[in-house]
Write a protein that holds these residues in place. Structure first.
Motif, PDB file in Angstrom:
ATOM      1  N   ILE A  59       5.293  23.900  12.005  1.00 54.16           N
ATOM      2  CA  ILE A  59       5.207  22.659  11.216  1.00 54.16           C
ATOM      3  C   ILE A  59       4.199  21.774  11.942  1.00 54.16           C
ATOM      4  N   PRO A  60       3.041  21.550  11.348  1.00 57.16           N
ATOM      5  CA  PRO A  60       1.994  20.812  12.065  1.00 57.16           C
ATOM      6  C   PRO A  60       2.358  19.341  12.249  1.00 57.16           C
ATOM      7  N   ASN A  61       1.679  18.725  13.185  1.00 51.66           N
ATOM      8  CA  ASN A  61       1.839  17.281  13.361  1.00 51.66           C
ATOM      9  C   ASN A  61       1.262  16.553  12.151  1.00 51.66           C
ATOM     10  N   PHE A  62       1.538  15.290  12.078  1.00 44.21           N
ATOM     11  CA  PHE A  62       1.171  14.542  10.875  1.00 44.21           C
ATOM     12  C   PHE A  62       0.713  13.129  11.229  1.00 44.21           C
ATOM     13  N   VAL A  63       0.203  12.449  10.220  1.00 48.45           N
ATOM     14  CA  VAL A  63      -0.358  11.121  10.433  1.00 48.45           C
ATOM     15  C   VAL A  63      -0.065  10.289   9.192  1.00 48.45           C
ATOM     16  N   ASP A  64       0.045   8.990   9.387  1.00 48.09           N
ATOM     17  CA  ASP A  64       0.198   8.112   8.226  1.00 48.09           C
ATOM     18  C   ASP A  64      -1.200   7.608   7.839  1.00 48.09           C
ATOM     19  N   PRO A  65      -1.758   8.109   6.730  1.00 50.57           N
ATOM     20  CA  PRO A  65      -3.138   7.741   6.375  1.00 50.57           C
ATOM     21  C   PRO A  65      -3.291   6.263   6.040  1.00 50.57           C
ATOM     22  N   LYS A  66      -2.181   5.573   5.809  1.00 53.54           N
ATOM     23  CA  LYS A  66      -2.293   4.124   5.531  1.00 53.54           C
ATOM     24  C   LYS A  66      -2.520   3.354   6.844  1.00 53.54           C
ATOM     25  N   ILE A  67      -1.985   3.887   7.930  1.00 48.72           N
ATOM     26  CA  ILE A  67      -2.170   3.228   9.236  1.00 48.72           C
ATOM     27  C   ILE A  67      -3.511   3.635   9.848  1.00 48.72           C
ATOM     28  N   TYR A  68      -3.803   4.932   9.805  1.00 47.99           N
ATOM     29  CA  TYR A  68      -5.079   5.424  10.351  1.00 47.99           C
ATOM     30  C   TYR A  68      -6.091   5.409   9.213  1.00 47.99           C
ATOM     31  N   ASP A  69      -6.721   4.265   9.058  1.00 50.25           N
ATOM     32  CA  ASP A  69      -7.619   4.078   7.918  1.00 50.25           C
ATOM     33  C   ASP A  69      -8.768   3.163   8.341  1.00 50.25           C
ATOM     34  N   ARG A  70      -9.953   3.736   8.377  1.00 47.17           N
ATOM     35  CA  ARG A  70     -11.154   3.001   8.793  1.00 47.17           C
ATOM     36  C   ARG A  70     -11.318   1.682   8.023  1.00 47.17           C
ATOM     37  N   GLU A  71     -11.087   1.759   6.712  1.00 46.51           N
ATOM     38  CA  GLU A  71     -11.328   0.581   5.864  1.00 46.51           C
ATOM     39  C   GLU A  71     -10.420  -0.585   6.234  1.00 46.51           C
ATOM     40  N   ARG A  72      -9.211  -0.247   6.621  1.00 46.55           N
ATOM     41  CA  ARG A  72      -8.209  -1.279   6.904  1.00 46.55           C
ATOM     42  C   ARG A  72      -8.635  -2.204   8.049  1.00 46.55           C
ATOM     43  N   TYR A  73      -9.379  -1.659   9.012  1.00 42.49           N
ATOM     44  CA  TYR A  73      -9.740  -2.458  10.206  1.00 42.49           C
ATOM     45  C   TYR A  73     -11.238  -2.737  10.290  1.00 42.49           C
ATOM     46  N   ARG A  74     -11.917  -2.553   9.173  1.00 40.14           N
ATOM     47  CA  ARG A  74     -13.389  -2.697   9.198  1.00 40.14           C
ATOM     48  C   ARG A  74     -13.796  -4.039   9.817  1.00 40.14           C
ATOM     49  N   ALA A 116      -0.731  14.625   5.952  1.00 38.53           N
ATOM     50  CA  ALA A 116      -0.126  13.310   5.687  1.00 38.53           C
ATOM     51  C   ALA A 116       1.384  13.391   5.935  1.00 38.53           C
ATOM     52  N   ALA A 117       1.942  12.339   6.507  1.00 35.65           N
ATOM     53  CA  ALA A 117       3.375  12.306   6.822  1.00 35.65           C
ATOM     54  C   ALA A 117       4.222  12.658   5.602  1.00 35.65           C
ATOM     55  N   ASP A 118       3.833  12.176   4.444  1.00 35.72           N
ATOM     56  CA  ASP A 118       4.604  12.421   3.218  1.00 35.72           C
ATOM     57  C   ASP A 118       4.743  13.901   2.901  1.00 35.72           C
ATOM     58  N   ARG A 119       3.774  14.690   3.387  1.00 38.03           N
ATOM     59  CA  ARG A 119       3.842  16.137   3.142  1.00 38.03           C
ATOM     60  C   ARG A 119       4.630  16.860   4.221  1.00 38.03           C
ATOM     61  N   ILE A 120       4.539  16.363   5.454  1.00 40.01           N
ATOM     62  CA  ILE A 120       5.092  17.137   6.585  1.00 40.01           C
ATOM     63  C   ILE A 120       6.559  16.776   6.871  1.00 40.01           C
ATOM     64  N   VAL A 121       6.914  15.500   6.790  1.00 39.13           N
ATOM     65  CA  VAL A 121       8.305  15.113   7.108  1.00 39.13           C
ATOM     66  C   VAL A 121       9.305  15.894   6.235  1.00 39.13           C
ATOM     67  N   PRO A 122       9.046  16.059   4.920  1.00 39.28           N
ATOM     68  CA  PRO A 122      10.004  16.846   4.115  1.00 39.28           C
ATOM     69  C   PRO A 122      10.140  18.289   4.584  1.00 39.28           C
ATOM     70  N   ARG A 123       9.129  18.814   5.284  1.00 36.69           N
ATOM     71  CA  ARG A 123       9.258  20.196   5.786  1.00 36.69           C
ATOM     72  C   ARG A 123      10.305  20.267   6.890  1.00 36.69           C
ATOM     73  N   TYR A 124      10.378  19.229   7.717  1.00 43.46           N
ATOM     74  CA  TYR A 124      11.456  19.190   8.721  1.00 43.46           C
ATOM     75  C   TYR A 124      12.808  19.049   8.028  1.00 43.46           C
ATOM     76  N   GLU A 125      12.824  18.185   7.010  1.00 42.62           N
ATOM     77  CA  GLU A 125      14.071  17.958   6.279  1.00 42.62           C
ATOM     78  C   GLU A 125      14.559  19.280   5.661  1.00 42.62           C
ATOM     79  N   SER A 126      13.630  20.019   5.103  1.00 42.70           N
ATOM     80  CA  SER A 126      13.974  21.299   4.493  1.00 42.70           C
ATOM     81  C   SER A 126      14.515  22.275   5.551  1.00 42.70           C
ATOM     82  N   LEU A 127      13.874  22.252   6.727  1.00 41.05           N
ATOM     83  CA  LEU A 127      14.327  23.120   7.828  1.00 41.05           C
ATOM     84  C   LEU A 127      15.737  22.747   8.277  1.00 41.05           C
ATOM     85  N   TYR A 128      16.027  21.453   8.312  1.00 36.86           N
ATOM     86  CA  TYR A 128      17.382  21.001   8.691  1.00 36.86           C
ATOM     87  C   TYR A 128      18.408  21.549   7.688  1.00 36.86           C
ATOM     88  N   HIS A 129      18.057  21.439   6.402  1.00 30.60           N
ATOM     89  CA  HIS A 129      19.001  21.941   5.390  1.00 30.60           C
ATOM     90  C   HIS A 129      19.241  23.429   5.576  1.00 30.60           C
TER      91      HIS A 129
END
Ligand code: GMT
Length: 384
Positions: free
Chosen positions: A173-188, A357-370
């Motif tokens: 399960i790869p690491n992930f990132v929140d694209p809303k936080i890591y966003d060039r435009e946000r801190y231009r 993206a976190a939204d894609r990866i976090v559910p994979r952990y959740e699925s593994l827990y189930h």
């Protein structure tokens, strides 16, 4: 679900991933209990459904080395029993998988079946875990986990090879990132880390030998001969002083800035033009992913987990470990050509958003827990 998460709380990718995972799980309605010797650095304020339990280590004078692992096992057992946790998820095998195994078996002895998931992050397998003082207990503990995950296929394969652990089934399960936080435009325009006309070359790490800081300095020395640039170094660690000495020896001190440690690097990455990661080994390279999400092309080492993060020739360039000249040439080729840089920058962002993206990866952990708990999968994705 009620989940206990144990990780290193200080700066470092494994602690960052574990904390972001806990926060992501809480947002998805789970109850999360962090168990460690200090509050994880990314856990900065109270969040509904998230709790922190500090491990207290007794400093009895007889102990030259206070047994943190035992104190951790006791706290994990106690929290799991009291809070009725379903599952303990430990990040970084040493000593967390061992403490988790003790806690789980103590719980089972008391009639409670709590599952143990271990996520392998990197040097727990490839470096520290290979030390003869830790090898057998690490192998034993990971075999005893109910489920194992690794942050890359590269690390999964290294675990099988280095621990002769054919019985270990490891989900990647790869690491992930929140694209809303890591966003060039946000801190231009927020930070200017270089003078007008200078490119910003960035490196963020814990400055350990595995990061090959001398290669980093040599690559930058070659870059700045061709391009007006500044090397911005973020983080701290044993090799930092060496980096300063090397900068002086290479005559580039005036072009190198040491900023020290920061809790959050998103706004700094947004000011970078290129990220350098010439590591000896890198199970994943979370910071390279964060750079890509921020639209920053990456130049680093091939034959590592970076092969799964950076798309060579598209979002950056990878060369075999130690190929300083090739890394410098690639870096210069991206920095010198504005149109090419723009293509790499947007491809880097796209890759981070589409694959990590976190939204894609976090559910994979959740699925593994189930899966490990044998409960109905509510993650919304097919099981990992
Ligand atoms: O293993 C380490 O060196 C420490 C660890 C950490 O806590 O930062 O880094 C590893 O885990 C990160 C998160 O999964 C990965 O992004 C890093 O690539 C990995 N480091 C190495 O493999 C050297």
């Amino acid at each position: 679900m009620k989940i206990g998460i144990t990780c290193y709380p200080t700066y470092g990718g494994s602690g960052a991933v574990a904390t972001e995972l806990g926060l992501g799980l809480a947002r998805r309605g789970h109850e999360v209990h962090f168990i460690s010797y200090a509050q994880p650095f990314r856990l900065t304020h109270f969040i509904d459904g998230v709790y922190f339990h500090e491990v207290e280590v007794n400093q009895y004078p007889l102990f030259e080395y206070p047994p943190y692992s035992l104190a951790l096992a006791v706290t994990m057992h106690e929290v799991a029993r009291r809070e009725e946790l379903d599952l303990l998820h430990v990040h970084y095998a040493i000593p967390h998988a061992t403490a988790g195994w003790i806690a789980r078996d103590m719980l089972r002895d008391g009639g409670r079946d709590v599952k143990l998931v271990t996520t392998l992050h990197g040097t727990d397998i490839t470096l520290v875990g290979q030390d003869p003082s830790y090898w057998s207990i690490t192998r034993f503990s990971i075999e005893k986990s109910d489920r194992l995950t690794a942050v890359s296929g590269w690390l999964r394969d290294r675990t099988h090879r280095d621990f002769e652990c054919d019985r270990c089934a490891i989900d990647v399960i790869p690491n992930f990132v929140d694209p809303k936080i890591y966003d060039r435009e946000r801190y231009r325009g927020l930070h200017r880390l270089a003078r007008a006309g200078e490119k910003v070359v960035m490196h963020i790490s814990n400055f350990r030998a595995v990061k090959r800081i001398p290669d980093l300095m040599e690559v930058f020395a070659q870059i700045q001969r061709e391009i007006s640039a500044r090397l911005v170094l973020i983080g701290d660690g044993p090799e930092r002083q060496r980096a300063e000495e090397l900068a002086a020896r290479l005559g580039i001190s005036e072009r190198v800035v040491f900023l020290g440690k920061f809790d959050s690097v998103a706004e700094l990455l947004a000011s970078a033009d290129l990220f350098l990661l010439p590591s000896e080994q890198e199970a994943f390279g979370l910071v390279a992913l964060e750079a890509q999400a921020s639209g920053v092309p990456v130049v680093g080492s091939s034959g590592t987990g970076l092969d799964e993060v950076v798309e060579d020739g598209v979002t950056g360039y990878l060369h075999p470990v130690g190929s300083v000249d090739a890394m410098a040439r690639s870096a210069i080729s991206v920095l010198a050509d504005g149109a090419r840089w723009a293509e790499f920058s947007s491809a880097a962002r796209k890759r981070a958003v589409e694959h990590f993206a976190a939204d894609r990866i976090v559910p994979r952990y959740e699925s593994l827990y189930h899966k490990v708990l044998g409960t109905a999968d509510t993650s919304g994705i097919s099981a990992a």
